[in-house]
Motif scaffolding. Sequence first.
Motif, PDB file in Angstrom:
ATOM      1  N   TRP A   1     -70.971  53.624 -17.380  1.00  0.00           N
ATOM      2  CA  TRP A   1     -71.859  53.107 -16.345  1.00  0.00           C
ATOM      3  C   TRP A   1     -72.383  54.246 -15.497  1.00  0.00           C
ATOM      4  O   TRP A   1     -71.629  55.162 -15.125  1.00  0.00           O
ATOM      5  CB  TRP A   1     -71.114  52.153 -15.415  1.00  0.00           C
ATOM      6  N   VAL A   2     -73.671  54.193 -15.169  1.00  0.00           N
ATOM      7  CA  VAL A   2     -74.248  55.064 -14.154  1.00  0.00           C
ATOM      8  C   VAL A   2     -74.647  54.170 -12.988  1.00  0.00           C
ATOM      9  O   VAL A   2     -75.538  53.326 -13.124  1.00  0.00           O
ATOM     10  CB  VAL A   2     -75.478  55.836 -14.676  1.00  0.00           C
ATOM     11  N   VAL A   3     -73.961  54.322 -11.862  1.00  0.00           N
ATOM     12  CA  VAL A   3     -74.289  53.591 -10.638  1.00  0.00           C
ATOM     13  C   VAL A   3     -75.001  54.594  -9.733  1.00  0.00           C
ATOM     14  O   VAL A   3     -74.380  55.513  -9.203  1.00  0.00           O
ATOM     15  CB  VAL A   3     -73.026  53.023  -9.966  1.00  0.00           C
ATOM     16  N   ALA A   4     -76.321  54.437  -9.596  1.00  0.00           N
ATOM     17  CA  ALA A   4     -77.129  55.467  -8.940  1.00  0.00           C
ATOM     18  C   ALA A   4     -77.113  55.367  -7.425  1.00  0.00           C
ATOM     19  O   ALA A   4     -77.348  56.360  -6.739  1.00  0.00           O
ATOM     20  CB  ALA A   4     -78.580  55.402  -9.450  1.00  0.00           C
ATOM     21  N   VAL A   5     -76.867  54.170  -6.887  1.00  0.00           N
ATOM     22  CA  VAL A   5     -76.856  53.960  -5.433  1.00  0.00           C
ATOM     23  C   VAL A   5     -75.648  53.093  -5.098  1.00  0.00           C
ATOM     24  O   VAL A   5     -75.087  52.434  -5.976  1.00  0.00           O
ATOM     25  CB  VAL A   5     -78.151  53.263  -4.954  1.00  0.00           C
ATOM     26  N   PRO A   6     -75.205  53.067  -3.822  1.00  0.00           N
ATOM     27  CA  PRO A   6     -74.140  52.123  -3.468  1.00  0.00           C
ATOM     28  C   PRO A   6     -74.590  50.713  -3.811  1.00  0.00           C
ATOM     29  O   PRO A   6     -75.669  50.286  -3.408  1.00  0.00           O
ATOM     30  CB  PRO A   6     -73.989  52.319  -1.948  1.00  0.00           C
ATOM     31  N   LEU A   7     -73.780  49.972  -4.550  1.00  0.00           N
ATOM     32  CA  LEU A   7     -74.244  48.710  -5.103  1.00  0.00           C
ATOM     33  C   LEU A   7     -73.174  47.632  -4.984  1.00  0.00           C
ATOM     34  O   LEU A   7     -72.005  47.859  -5.305  1.00  0.00           O
ATOM     35  CB  LEU A   7     -74.608  48.914  -6.580  1.00  0.00           C
ATOM     36  N   ALA A   8     -73.597  46.458  -4.511  1.00  0.00           N
ATOM     37  CA  ALA A   8     -72.730  45.280  -4.457  1.00  0.00           C
ATOM     38  C   ALA A   8     -73.123  44.347  -5.599  1.00  0.00           C
ATOM     39  O   ALA A   8     -74.304  44.043  -5.779  1.00  0.00           O
ATOM     40  CB  ALA A   8     -72.891  44.568  -3.107  1.00  0.00           C
ATOM     41  N   PHE A   9     -72.133  43.925  -6.377  1.00  0.00           N
ATOM     42  CA  PHE A   9     -72.414  43.043  -7.505  1.00  0.00           C
ATOM     43  C   PHE A   9     -71.134  42.297  -7.866  1.00  0.00           C
ATOM     44  O   PHE A   9     -70.072  42.518  -7.262  1.00  0.00           O
ATOM     45  CB  PHE A   9     -72.947  43.827  -8.707  1.00  0.00           C
ATOM     46  N   SER A  10     -71.215  41.402  -8.848  1.00  0.00           N
ATOM     47  CA  SER A  10     -70.039  40.687  -9.329  1.00  0.00           C
ATOM     48  C   SER A  10     -69.511  41.380 -10.577  1.00  0.00           C
ATOM     49  O   SER A  10     -70.275  41.800 -11.443  1.00  0.00           O
ATOM     50  CB  SER A  10     -70.392  39.232  -9.659  1.00  0.00           C
ATOM     51  N   CYS A  11     -68.183  41.499 -10.661  1.00  0.00           N
ATOM     52  CA  CYS A  11     -67.578  42.251 -11.763  1.00  0.00           C
ATOM     53  C   CYS A  11     -66.380  41.489 -12.326  1.00  0.00           C
ATOM     54  O   CYS A  11     -65.611  40.881 -11.573  1.00  0.00           O
ATOM     55  CB  CYS A  11     -67.137  43.624 -11.264  1.00  0.00           C
ATOM     56  N   GLU A  12     -66.231  41.518 -13.650  1.00  0.00           N
ATOM     57  CA  GLU A  12     -65.099  40.908 -14.335  1.00  0.00           C
ATOM     58  C   GLU A  12     -64.398  41.974 -15.164  1.00  0.00           C
ATOM     59  O   GLU A  12     -65.054  42.813 -15.796  1.00  0.00           O
ATOM     60  CB  GLU A  12     -65.581  39.772 -15.245  1.00  0.00           C
ATOM     61  N   THR A  13     -63.062  41.960 -15.148  1.00  0.00           N
ATOM     62  CA  THR A  13     -62.270  42.948 -15.870  1.00  0.00           C
ATOM     63  C   THR A  13     -61.447  42.269 -16.950  1.00  0.00           C
ATOM     64  O   THR A  13     -60.772  41.266 -16.687  1.00  0.00           O
ATOM     65  CB  THR A  13     -61.336  43.705 -14.905  1.00  0.00           C
ATOM     66  N   PHE A  14     -61.501  42.815 -18.165  1.00  0.00           N
ATOM     67  CA  PHE A  14     -60.781  42.253 -19.302  1.00  0.00           C
ATOM     68  C   PHE A  14     -59.650  43.209 -19.690  1.00  0.00           C
ATOM     69  O   PHE A  14     -59.892  44.335 -20.129  1.00  0.00           O
ATOM     70  CB  PHE A  14     -61.725  42.055 -20.490  1.00  0.00           C
ATOM     71  N   ALA A  15     -58.415  42.750 -19.498  1.00  0.00           N
ATOM     72  CA  ALA A  15     -57.251  43.566 -19.834  1.00  0.00           C
ATOM     73  C   ALA A  15     -56.031  42.650 -19.900  1.00  0.00           C
ATOM     74  O   ALA A  15     -56.028  41.552 -19.341  1.00  0.00           O
ATOM     75  CB  ALA A  15     -57.029  44.660 -18.797  1.00  0.00           C
ATOM     76  N   THR A  16     -54.987  43.106 -20.571  1.00  0.00           N
ATOM     77  CA  THR A  16     -53.708  42.400 -20.621  1.00  0.00           C
ATOM     78  C   THR A  16     -52.595  43.437 -20.505  1.00  0.00           C
ATOM     79  O   THR A  16     -52.837  44.648 -20.587  1.00  0.00           O
ATOM     80  CB  THR A  16     -53.527  41.613 -21.932  1.00  0.00           C
ATOM     81  N   ALA A  17     -51.362  42.963 -20.347  1.00  0.00           N
ATOM     82  CA  ALA A  17     -50.231  43.884 -20.280  1.00  0.00           C
ATOM     83  C   ALA A  17     -50.079  44.656 -21.591  1.00  0.00           C
ATOM     84  O   ALA A  17     -49.682  45.829 -21.593  1.00  0.00           O
ATOM     85  CB  ALA A  17     -48.947  43.110 -19.967  1.00  0.00           C
ATOM     86  N   ASP A  18     -50.408  44.009 -22.700  1.00  0.00           N
ATOM     87  CA  ASP A  18     -50.312  44.672 -24.010  1.00  0.00           C
ATOM     88  C   ASP A  18     -51.529  45.534 -24.332  1.00  0.00           C
ATOM     89  O   ASP A  18     -51.451  46.433 -25.166  1.00  0.00           O
ATOM     90  CB  ASP A  18     -50.140  43.631 -25.113  1.00  0.00           C
ATOM     91  N   ALA A  19     -52.658  45.230 -23.682  1.00  0.00           N
ATOM     92  CA  ALA A  19     -53.893  45.996 -23.899  1.00  0.00           C
ATOM     93  C   ALA A  19     -54.523  46.299 -22.541  1.00  0.00           C
ATOM     94  O   ALA A  19     -55.514  45.689 -22.147  1.00  0.00           O
ATOM     95  CB  ALA A  19     -54.864  45.213 -24.786  1.00  0.00           C
ATOM     96  N   PRO A  20     -53.920  47.229 -21.788  1.00  0.00           N
ATOM     97  CA  PRO A  20     -54.400  47.510 -20.429  1.00  0.00           C
ATOM     98  C   PRO A  20     -55.739  48.244 -20.422  1.00  0.00           C
ATOM     99  O   PRO A  20     -56.178  48.791 -21.442  1.00  0.00           O
ATOM    100  CB  PRO A  20     -53.301  48.401 -19.849  1.00  0.00           C
ATOM    101  N   LEU A  21     -56.368  48.236 -19.268  1.00  0.00           N
ATOM    102  CA  LEU A  21     -57.596  48.995 -19.052  1.00  0.00           C
ATOM    103  C   LEU A  21     -57.242  50.290 -18.330  1.00  0.00           C
ATOM    104  O   LEU A  21     -56.504  50.271 -17.334  1.00  0.00           O
ATOM    105  CB  LEU A  21     -58.587  48.180 -18.221  1.00  0.00           C
ATOM    106  N   TYR A  22     -57.779  51.403 -18.833  1.00  0.00           N
ATOM    107  CA  TYR A  22     -57.645  52.700 -18.174  1.00  0.00           C
ATOM    108  C   TYR A  22     -59.006  53.383 -18.152  1.00  0.00           C
ATOM    109  O   TYR A  22     -59.757  53.323 -19.138  1.00  0.00           O
ATOM    110  CB  TYR A  22     -56.653  53.611 -18.908  1.00  0.00           C
ATOM    111  N   GLY A  23     -59.322  54.009 -17.026  1.00  0.00           N
ATOM    112  CA  GLY A  23     -60.598  54.713 -16.929  1.00  0.00           C
ATOM    113  C   GLY A  23     -60.659  55.634 -15.727  1.00  0.00           C
ATOM    114  O   GLY A  23     -59.692  55.787 -14.973  1.00  0.00           O
ATOM    115  N   LEU A  24     -61.823  56.249 -15.571  1.00  0.00           N
ATOM    116  CA  LEU A  24     -62.094  57.152 -14.456  1.00  0.00           C
ATOM    117  C   LEU A  24     -63.424  56.791 -13.826  1.00  0.00           C
ATOM    118  O   LEU A  24     -64.371  56.401 -14.515  1.00  0.00           O
ATOM    119  CB  LEU A  24     -62.167  58.611 -14.935  1.00  0.00           C
TER     120      LEU A  24
END
Length: 305
Positions: A78-101
């Motif tokens: 993702w490139v977020v060019a300006v401060p932005l308010a939006f709705s977000c959903e995250t898909f992860a489980t204990a067996d398949a966690p999400l990791y990022g920077l």
Amino acid sequence: MTPSTETSRERLAGLLAVQARRDGFSDSPLPGVRYARAVSHYPLAPALYEPSVVILATGRKRALVGGAVHSLDPGHYWVVAVPLAFSCETFATADAPLYGLSVRVDPAVLGELLLEMDDAPGDAFGAPSEPADAVGMRAMPMTAHIADAAARLAECLGAPDEARILGPGIVREIVFRVLRGGQGPTLRALAAQNGRLRAVSRALRRIHADFKDELDVESLAREAHMGLSTFHHAFRAVTATTPLQYVKAVRLHKARALLAEPGATAAEAAQRVGYASASQFSREYKRLFGAPPSEEIARLRGAAG
């Protein structure tokens, strides 16, 4: 030779699994770089992102910005060019966690890179070359160079001295690679002296700095050096919302952070973010986050206990 995208992704995932200690976004040893982690599904909910490049090693996210859907997975950034308010959903489980920077886009670094690339932001008359569809956020295909840089950045974050000395150079490399990619023209427009994106960005900085003050659309338009009608159109094109709706969202997100402080009360949070009416604050908070501030305080204290 640059490692393959998959090799870099696996390396990044292994490093972040050790370093990212809690869910959500958390600070790394390098200012401007944050860890992202999730071990369960987070339904669609309001979010507020700073200008940044967001890279995932595992897991998925989905953002709704106006009527547009932006998907994030290890194959995209993702490139977020300006401060932005939006709705977000995250898909992860204990067996398949999400990791990022998340890597913050610093306007000063952006300008320096453009000058070094011999690509000054704006011509001699200050007129930038701005893409007609410049928007506040976009998903771009991951490249082997960006994936490799992200893995090297995570590796140096594991040692404070390396993070301090080597980290800033790798952050510059990531921003450079993004500038060379499909969303580069939008970041160039952000650095330009004039143009719609830079003008709206000025207004957004004012909102984030003075959110607790009375902010009317006329003064924000003046901040952007635009006529009222032009400003409305440009603001919605970049943020997918109106200026007043954006101000309200920023205040409520700031209030949510305040409610996490020990001993916080809804009335105090409302006052600190600029609400004169506690009842209006409670209604608008529930409308945005799905629960009144009193329930948020109870949930946070229950989690702490």
